[in-house]
Design an enzyme around this catalytic site. Structure first.
Site, PDB file in Angstrom:
ATOM      1  N   ASP A  19       0.811  -1.217   0.000  1.00  0.00           N
ATOM      2  CA  ASP A  19       0.000   0.000   0.000  1.00  0.00           C
ATOM      3  C   ASP A  19       0.842   1.263   0.000  1.00  0.00           C
ATOM      4  OD1 ASP A  19       0.680  -0.680   2.803  1.00  0.00           O
ATOM      5  OD2 ASP A  19      -0.497   1.100   3.275  1.00  0.00           O
ATOM      6  N   ASP A  29       6.043   0.417   2.996  1.00  0.00           N
ATOM      7  CA  ASP A  29       6.413  -0.801   3.715  1.00  0.00           C
ATOM      8  C   ASP A  29       6.075  -2.018   2.864  1.00  0.00           C
ATOM      9  OD1 ASP A  29       3.664  -0.821   3.848  1.00  0.00           O
ATOM     10  OD2 ASP A  29       3.569  -0.303   5.971  1.00  0.00           O
TER      11      ASP A  29
END
Length: 506
Positions: free
Chosen positions: A84, A87
């Site tokens: 997303d 990360d």
């Protein structure tokens, strides 16, 4: 002498009256031309034809923005899908929202994307996500909503190609519900089924079957994913699920034509859940403004076999969508004060560009519904605005993002000559030959530019005073996200050239 003077006076009086009438008429004409002028009525603008000349600024930006989906592609565990942000967690909720708005963008502006030679990258990005959603839905009442452990992931700073941490799966089911995520996945697959309908009927049918089953699952076994899994509250803390149910049902109506779904969003649940008359902000968390604009297209273009009660509901959705639009136009009496001095819609410090991008996308879509139906104006507390006025607002937000802002900075990485160099992104910040293991935090804290460019990343954005601190440690401003990119692609695709939108998706 007397009679001559009297005739002269009368003559001048007549001239003065005529001059006054001419001045009044001129003033009235100016009022008619002035955006928002009171008491006037604009003539409908002509319906745009096929895509015209490409605006190179928006065309170039669109090509850059679509590259971020390539940067975010993943192939771990549940194959495909996208991270997303900066990360390495795959969260189904924002990923599905990305797919929904990306599919919507293609449905509205696919011909513009094609004219700009960017349709294929958009379809590739969409299918990468929907392939994941199919795999994440192995049975009717099971959906995997997360791949990876956020605590483990956020304790590491490493390249995705070399991570070795455990990648546990999190699922919702009958006993552990998550109606928000399941309904958003249903919306994504329903919207995507229309995108692929003409090119791959089999795949389209598979998507639609999953969408219908997921909606039934979400509606039957109700619950909030962040209550089922409290750890989610630190990441994507959904504040409700009824907005996703309405959003999903709206997309299912468009994709199937089944009146049951239209009745669901209008007669059965509209008054209770749709927030009619209460405009809010479109985001991964709040789908109501998106639903209001999406259902407005039915009110604009009409649809067969709609009952009076359903039509009343659709009118309420459109009235609320119009209130959303009136809040966005800068000189509207209903204009929100939530803006920066440079004119950017600004709602929150973290990822501030998401609301500007989302708002501009909705405004552009609404203005194109007006253009395509020759709807001359909207009324905002007695002032009138044309589709051009609304489109100008949308363009102003895009232009700010692309560098027309007090910082003279492009917030789209890779576009222009001046853009953020320290995007908060693991893969971008670590050299390809570095052997960091889990603990590569020296690259997080390094003052040097990223060795790899996260091409197409839309960073979080400016503070309310229009300032921006380009530091990798400043994740509030420098982290990028795919769900911002979804609406940005739609916004740029709509601005790249003009064209009428399709009257029906079905």
């Amino acid at each position: 002498m007397g009679s001559k003077y009297t005739r002269g006076c009368c003559g001048w009086l007549i001239v003065a009256l005529i001059a006054a009438l001419v001045a009044t008429a001129a003033m009235f004409a100016i009022m008619k031309r002035k955006p928002g002028g009171k008491g006037h009525h604009k003539k409908p603008l002509p319906v745009p034809g096929p895509p015209g000349a490409i605006d190179s600024k928006y065309g170039d930006a669109l090509g850059v923005a679509l590259q971020f989906f390539q940067v975010q592609k993943s192939g771990l565990d549940l194959s495909k899908g996208m991270y997303d942000a900066g990360d390495h967690i795959k969260f189904t909720f924002p990923m599905a929202f990305t797919a929904t708005v990306l599919a919507w963008s293609v449905l509205e502006y696919g011909d513009q994307m094609s004219a700009a030679k960017q349709l294929d990258p958009a379809l590739d990005a969409l299918k990468w996500i929907t392939d994941f959603l199919i795999a994440a839905h192995p049975s009717d009442n099971v959906l995997y909503i997360q791949v990876g452990d956020p605590d483990l992931d956020h304790n590491c700073w490493e390249r995705p190609e070399t991570m070795t941490e455990k990648r546990p799966l999190t699922q919702i089911n009958k006993k552990s519900p998550g109606s928000d995520v399941a309904a958003e996945a249903a919306a994504a697959m329903a919207a995507a089924s229309m995108v692929f309908k003409s090119s791959d009927t089999t795949y389209s049918d598979v998507l639609l079957q999953h969408a219908q089953k997921l909606f039934t699952f979400a509606d039957t076994y109700r619950g909030l994913s962040s209550e089922t899994y409290p750890k989610l509250q630190d990441f994507y803390n959904s504040t409700g699920y009824v907005d996703e149910l309405l959003w999903a049902a709206s997309w299912l109506y468009h994709s199937t034509g089944d009146q049951t779904y239209l009745s669901y969003v209008t007669v059965q649940n509209g008054k209770t859940y749709a927030e009619w008359g209460r405009p809010t902000w479109f985001s991964w968390d709040d789908k109501n403004p998106g639903t209001q604009v999406l259902l407005s297209r039915l009110n604009f273009f009409g649809s067969k076999q709609i009952s009076n009660a359903e039509n009343e509901g659709l009118k309420s959705y459109r009235d609320t969508a119009e209130a959303v639009i009136c809040g966005l136009i800068p000189d509207s009496p209903q204009a929100t004060a939530s803006r920066t001095g440079g004119g950017l819609i600004w709602i929150s410090g973290w990822n501030s560009l998401q609301h500007a991008t989302n708002s501009a996308f909705l405004a552009l879509v609404y203005s194109d519904y007006m253009l395509s139906t020759r709807t001359a104006e909207v009324q905002c507390s007695g002032k009138y605005y044309s589709p051009t006025d609304i489109r100008n607002f949308a363009a102003s937000q895009a232009n700010y993002i692309l560098g027309d802002n007090p910082m003279k900075l492009s917030y789209l990485v890779g576009y222009g000559s001046n853009y953020p160099q320290q995007v908060h992104h693991r893969g971008a910040s670590i050299p390809a030959d570095a052997k960091t293991g889990c603990k590569g935090f020296q690259y997080l804290h390094s003052p040097n530019p990223n060795p790899n460019v996260a091409m197409g990343a839309l960073v979080g954005g400016p503070f309310q005073n229009d300032t921006f601190v380009d530091s990798r440690d400043n994740a509030v401003q420098t982290e990028s996200s795919t769900y911002n990119s979804g609406t940005l692609v739609g916004l740029l695709s709509g601005l790249v050239t003009t064209s009428s939108v399709a009257q029906s998706f079905t």
